[in-house]
Every structure is written in C-alpha cells, then in structure tokens.
Enzyme design. Structure first.
Site, PDB file in Angstrom:
ATOM      1  N   HIS A   1       0.774  -1.114  -0.030  1.00  0.00           N
ATOM      2  CA  HIS A   1       0.055   0.148  -0.094  1.00  0.00           C
ATOM      3  C   HIS A   1       0.891   1.200   0.045  1.00  0.00           C
ATOM      4  CE1 HIS A   1      -2.992  -2.419   2.523  1.00  0.00           C
ATOM      5  NE2 HIS A   1      -3.761  -1.868   1.545  1.00  0.00           N
TER       6      HIS A   1
ATOM      7  N   GLU B   1     -11.015  -6.334  -5.131  1.00  0.00           N
ATOM      8  CA  GLU B   1     -10.892  -7.314  -4.131  1.00  0.00           C
ATOM      9  C   GLU B   1     -12.305  -7.220  -3.285  1.00  0.00           C
ATOM     10  OE1 GLU B   1      -7.201  -7.106  -1.937  1.00  0.00           O
ATOM     11  OE2 GLU B   1      -8.305  -7.965   0.103  1.00  0.00           O
TER      12      GLU B   1
ATOM     13  N   GLU C   1      -9.722 -12.964  -1.608  1.00  0.00           N
ATOM     14  CA  GLU C   1      -9.247 -13.234  -0.278  1.00  0.00           C
ATOM     15  C   GLU C   1     -10.102 -14.272   0.499  1.00  0.00           C
ATOM     16  OE1 GLU C   1      -7.529  -9.887   2.035  1.00  0.00           O
ATOM     17  OE2 GLU C   1      -8.228 -10.744   3.818  1.00  0.00           O
TER      18      GLU C   1
ATOM     19  N   HIS D   1     -12.108 -12.966   3.359  1.00  0.00           N
ATOM     20  CA  HIS D   1     -13.283 -12.038   3.127  1.00  0.00           C
ATOM     21  C   HIS D   1     -14.272 -12.883   2.304  1.00  0.00           C
ATOM     22  CE1 HIS D   1     -10.426  -8.085   1.930  1.00  0.00           C
ATOM     23  NE2 HIS D   1     -10.469  -8.692   3.156  1.00  0.00           N
TER      24      HIS D   1
ATOM     25  N   ASP E   1      -5.655 -13.280  -2.305  1.00  0.00           N
ATOM     26  CA  ASP E   1      -4.981 -12.963  -0.855  1.00  0.00           C
ATOM     27  C   ASP E   1      -5.228 -14.005  -0.159  1.00  0.00           C
ATOM     28  OD1 ASP E   1      -4.068 -10.509  -1.747  1.00  0.00           O
ATOM     29  OD2 ASP E   1      -5.313  -9.368  -0.379  1.00  0.00           O
TER      30      ASP E   1
HETATM   31  C1  XUL Z   1      -8.470  -5.403   3.862  1.00  0.00           C
HETATM   32  C2  XUL Z   1      -7.559  -6.071   2.659  1.00  0.00           C
HETATM   33  C3  XUL Z   1      -6.565  -5.197   2.123  1.00  0.00           C
HETATM   34  C4  XUL Z   1      -6.262  -5.306   0.576  1.00  0.00           C
HETATM   35  C5  XUL Z   1      -5.438  -4.298   0.215  1.00  0.00           C
HETATM   36  O1  XUL Z   1      -9.279  -6.357   4.438  1.00  0.00           O
HETATM   37  O2  XUL Z   1      -7.339  -7.211   2.596  1.00  0.00           O
HETATM   38  O3  XUL Z   1      -5.264  -5.444   2.644  1.00  0.00           O
HETATM   39  O4  XUL Z   1      -5.967  -6.590   0.279  1.00  0.00           O
HETATM   40  O5  XUL Z   1      -5.881  -3.035   0.513  1.00  0.00           O
HETATM   41 CO    CO Z   2      -6.610  -8.622   0.972  1.00  0.00          CO
END
Ligand code: XUL
Ligand code: CO
Length: 479
Positions: free
Chosen positions: A145, A275, A311, A314, A339
């Site tokens: 980031h 994402e 992810e 998530h 992720d």
């Molecule tokens: C937040 C998340 C972030 C993104 C990138 O939940 O997963 O770290 O991967 O902003």
């Molecule tokens: Co992420």
C-alpha cells in the site's frame, strides 16, 4: 515521558488497554501514522535477520522449523514448477507494518530495526529489511500500500515526493530477482476518507482519492508491477437512510473507468483487480462477494478491464467458502489473484491469519489448477502474525507454514487428478445429460414443449444418489 509513550498512552485511553506499556521499547507502529516524526539514517549495521539462514527445502520428515517440508520451488508438479503455480508474495503492510494492535490492545511487536519514528529514513530502512526477508525466504514477489511504504508529508506534493524516494530505493533493491505482484493506494485510514473515497459524498475527497490512485498506479508501473488492486475500504454504507446508493455506485464506476483510461495512457499493462469484501469497516460494502462484483462490472460496462483478487478471509465473512468464491470468479473468467489467508471460525472478523488448513488449501489449489494457474496474479500473503507472536523468527515461521500448506494443497490436487475417482464421480453424477436430449438442453435448443413431451414419455424420473460422503471420503484420502 517520551513522545511515543505519550502516544501509546493516548491510544490506551481511547480503547480498553491491557498491556504494560512502559516496558515496551520506543517504536512507532503503522497505525499511529505521521504523528511520529524523526530523523535518522536508513543504514543498518549487518543483517536485519541475523541467525536466520536462507530457507531451504528439506522434505516432509524434517523437524527444522526454518525449512520447507512441502514447498520445493523448482520441483515440477502437474507440468509446472511449484514456484510458477504458487507465485508467493509478501504483503509489506502485515509483515513490516503490522504492530499487533487490536481493538482492545496496544501494539505488541517492536522489531529491532524500528527506531520509533515514521520518518523517511525509517521507511527506507524498513524497505531494506523487506528485501532481506524476501531473499532469505526465497519469495520472489511483494505487494504494498502506498501509505505503508512511505510516510505522509504535509501536502499531496510532499506525500508524492516521499513515495518517489522510497520507491526509487525499492526499484534498486528489487534488482533482477524480486518483482512486484501488485501495488495499491490505501484509501481508508485517513480521516478524509471517513465517508469513503470514490464513494464519498465530498467531491474534494473523490478528487484527492483519484490523485492518490494516479500516483500509486504510476509507481506500480515504475516498479514493473504485474497488477494493481482496488479494495473498497470504506466503499459502502452504515445505513441507507443517509446514503444515495445508486449515485455512489455510479461514482465508483466512473472512478474505475478513469483508472482504466489512465492505465492505458501511461502504458501500464498490469491487470486491474477488485478485491471483494462484504463488510468491515463499513456494515455493507459494494463489492460484497465475487458474484456481486462481477455483476457490478457487467452493469457498468467494465467487464474485460478488471479481474478479481479473492481473499479467503473475505470469502468466509461473506458467508461463502474460499473455494466457492474462487470457482465463481473462475467460471466468470475473473480469477486474477488470491489473497491467501484465513479467518478464525469463532471470531467473526477479518483476522487475516496464515492459512494452515490442508483441506482448505487443497480446495483452493483445485481452483487454481483448473484456472491453469494465476499468472500474472499470484498468492499474496495478506496475513499477519497473531498478536501474541512477537519474535522476529515468527515472521519466517508464519510464511514457511503458509507456503508449505499451499504447496501441500498442490501436491494433493496432483494426487486427486492422478487417482481420477473424484472427477469420475462428478462426471457420472451428470451422465443423464450426456444424451441426445441433454445435449439439446445444454445447447439451448430444448424448449418447454419438447421437455413436456419427454416428461410425459418418461414418467416419474429415477433419481440417483448424490454420493456426497463418497466424494468426501475420496477427498480425505488425498490429504
Ligand atoms: C483488507 C485487505 C487489504 C487489501 C489491500 O481487508 O484485504 O489489505 O488486500 O488493500
Ligand atoms: Co486483502
């Protein structure tokens, strides 16, 4: 009292705090942001990780916790080297800015190279630590980031200048061996983003976010990044009573359209990724899950320009398994990156733990193999050490364990494919469609009159067993 101690104390007055602060060495964790300032050198005597060797593959019988037992980067599995199936990446934010703080407690991690400041010099020293870590771990990719790799200045121009300086060093340190999997702009922690970024009700914030993404895309391109990620952060709502959802979605789509145009303008060939995440920090985010995100892309004419970064944590927050999300993305031609992490079944938030469940890893790799791999995407370890893990070697152990788990998943998929009985079971389950009438249905050529004629002719259909436990038994035997 030192500035850092006062800051930590303030943090503790705002949240319930249980830690014994005064004994903690001075440091400036990521979430204290630009409050910490200081000057110093980015130089560091000797190694950042002394005593940690280059991590090698020693095989499943090894008891060495600083060795791979399953991940053998050059070994060919299912026609590809393991490192090409897996394309592991270290997430800078968790590994180098993760402080161990949680909603109830202050930071617990005080890495030896941190000097307690959020200075540019500290950012550069931390970047050097990152590259030594990657090199020793044998990981060729990293992700960042903007706000985690470089400190904010007083103005947008100063922010950009700081980022340029850190990125110039990162480019030098990447050399020819290490590459950038993806970059992203952090559009959620600064108070200006309290209503969101591209979905903020303030046009000034929309413009500021655009400027920040523009810069983050430029530096990602400069570093040879293969992808660029958008994660909503605060895109979404707490209540629809004060929210014009239709307008916000339109703003978001226009923002992403502008990102596509800018990508083309600067000649950045990387994949743009969205994402999905259902909630946290907002109650409802617009990119809830893979299906919602796919529909958003379709409605706003963005299909073809974006893929998804799935992810696992998530996925479970949205009520799906990671495998479900991966398959939804894959069959829509949208699986771009993973992720790699997992949640805790008893804790209902995004704990971002390293994935160590072999069964889940096998299901994840099943999707990846069906997808023919992830390139130009890969596996970003969006995972952090638990609050209680505070030794430098824990950073290595966590990554080794996460890498071995996915490597083991890949080996299991190879076993399942070689054995063939699971795919045979699935094939057999649908074999009534491998008929003349089934072919007409699948080609969209069977109308209701024809189907009614068949139903009358066949009478009450015979329904076979779904063989669910047998499928589970075959799967388990490969783990
Ligand atoms: C937040 C998340 C972030 C993104 C990138 O939940 O997963 O770290 O991967 O902003
Ligand atoms: Co992420």
């Amino acid at each position: 009292m030192k500035t850092t101690e006062i800051l930590l104390l303030l943090l503790c007055l705002n949240v319930v705090c249980f830690s014994a602060l005064p004994s903690a060495p001075a440091t400036c964790p990521a979430d204290l942001g630009s409050e910490c300032s200081g000057s110093g050198s980015d130089e560091w005597e000797g190694e950042f990780f002394p005593g940690i060797p280059k991590i090698k593959y020693e095989g499943p019988s090894s008891k060495n916790h600083l060795a791979f037992k399953w991940y053998n980067s050059e070994e060919v599995i299912l026609g590809k080297k393991m490192k090409d199936w897996l394309r592991f990446s270290v997430a800078f934010w968790h590994t180098f800015r993760g402080s161990g703080a949680d909603p109830f407690g202050a930071p617990t991690k005080f890495w030896p190279w941190e000097d307690g400041t959020n200075s540019l010099a500290m950012a550069k020293r931390r970047m050097r630590a990152n590259f030594e870590f990657l090199e020793k771990l044998g990981v060729e990719w990293w992700c960042f980031h903007d706000k985690d790799i470089s400190p904010d200045g007083k103005t947008l121009e100063e922010n950009n200048a700081n980022l340029d300086e850190v990125v110039a060093l990162a480019k030098e340190l990447q050399g020819s061996k290490i590459r950038l999997l993806w970059g992203t702009a952090q559009l959620f922690s600064h108070p200006r983003y309290m209503h969101g970024a591209a979905t903020s009700s303030e046009v000034g914030v929309y413009a500021y976010a655009a400027a920040q993404v523009k810069k983050a895309m430029e530096v990602t391109h400069y570093l040879g990044g293969e992808n660029y990620v958008f994660w909503g952060g605060r895109e979404g709502y707490q209540t629809l009573l004060n929210t014009d959802m239709e307008r916000e979605l339109n703003h978001l789509a226009r923002f992403l359209e502008a990102a596509v145009a800018y990508k083309k303008k600067i000649g950045f060939n990387g994949t743009l990724l969205i994402e999905p995440k259902p909630q946290e920090p907002t109650k409802h985010q617009y990119d809830w899950d893979a299906a919602t995100s796919a529909n958003f892309l379709r409605k706003y004419g963005l299909t073809g320009e974006f893929k998804l970064n799935i992810e696992c944590n998530h996925a479970t927050l949205s009520g799906h398994s990671c495998h479900h999300e991966l398959e939804t993305a894959r069959i829509n031609g949208l699986l771009g990156n993973i992720d790699a992490n997992t949640g805790d079944p008893q804790i209902g938030w995004d704990t971002d733990q390293f994935l160590t469940d072999i069964g889940e890893a096998t299901l994840v790799m099943l999707s990846v193999v069906r997808n023919g791999g992830l390139a130009p995407g890969g596996f970003n370890f969006d995972a952090k050490l638990r609050r209680e893990s505070i030794d430098v070697e824990d950073l290595f152990i966590a990554h080794i364990s996460g890498m071995d788990t996915l490597a083991r998943g890949l080996r299991n998929v190879a076993k399942l494919i070689e054995d063939g009985s699971l795919s045979e079971l699935v094939h057999k389950r649908y074999e009534s469609f491998d008929t003349e009438i089934g072919a007409l249905i699948e080609a969209g050529k069977a109308d209701f009159e024809l189907l009614e004629k068949k139903a009358l002719e066949w009478g009450e259909p015979e329904v076979a067993s779904g063989k669910q436990e047998l499928a589970e038994m075959i799967f388990q035997s490969a783990l």
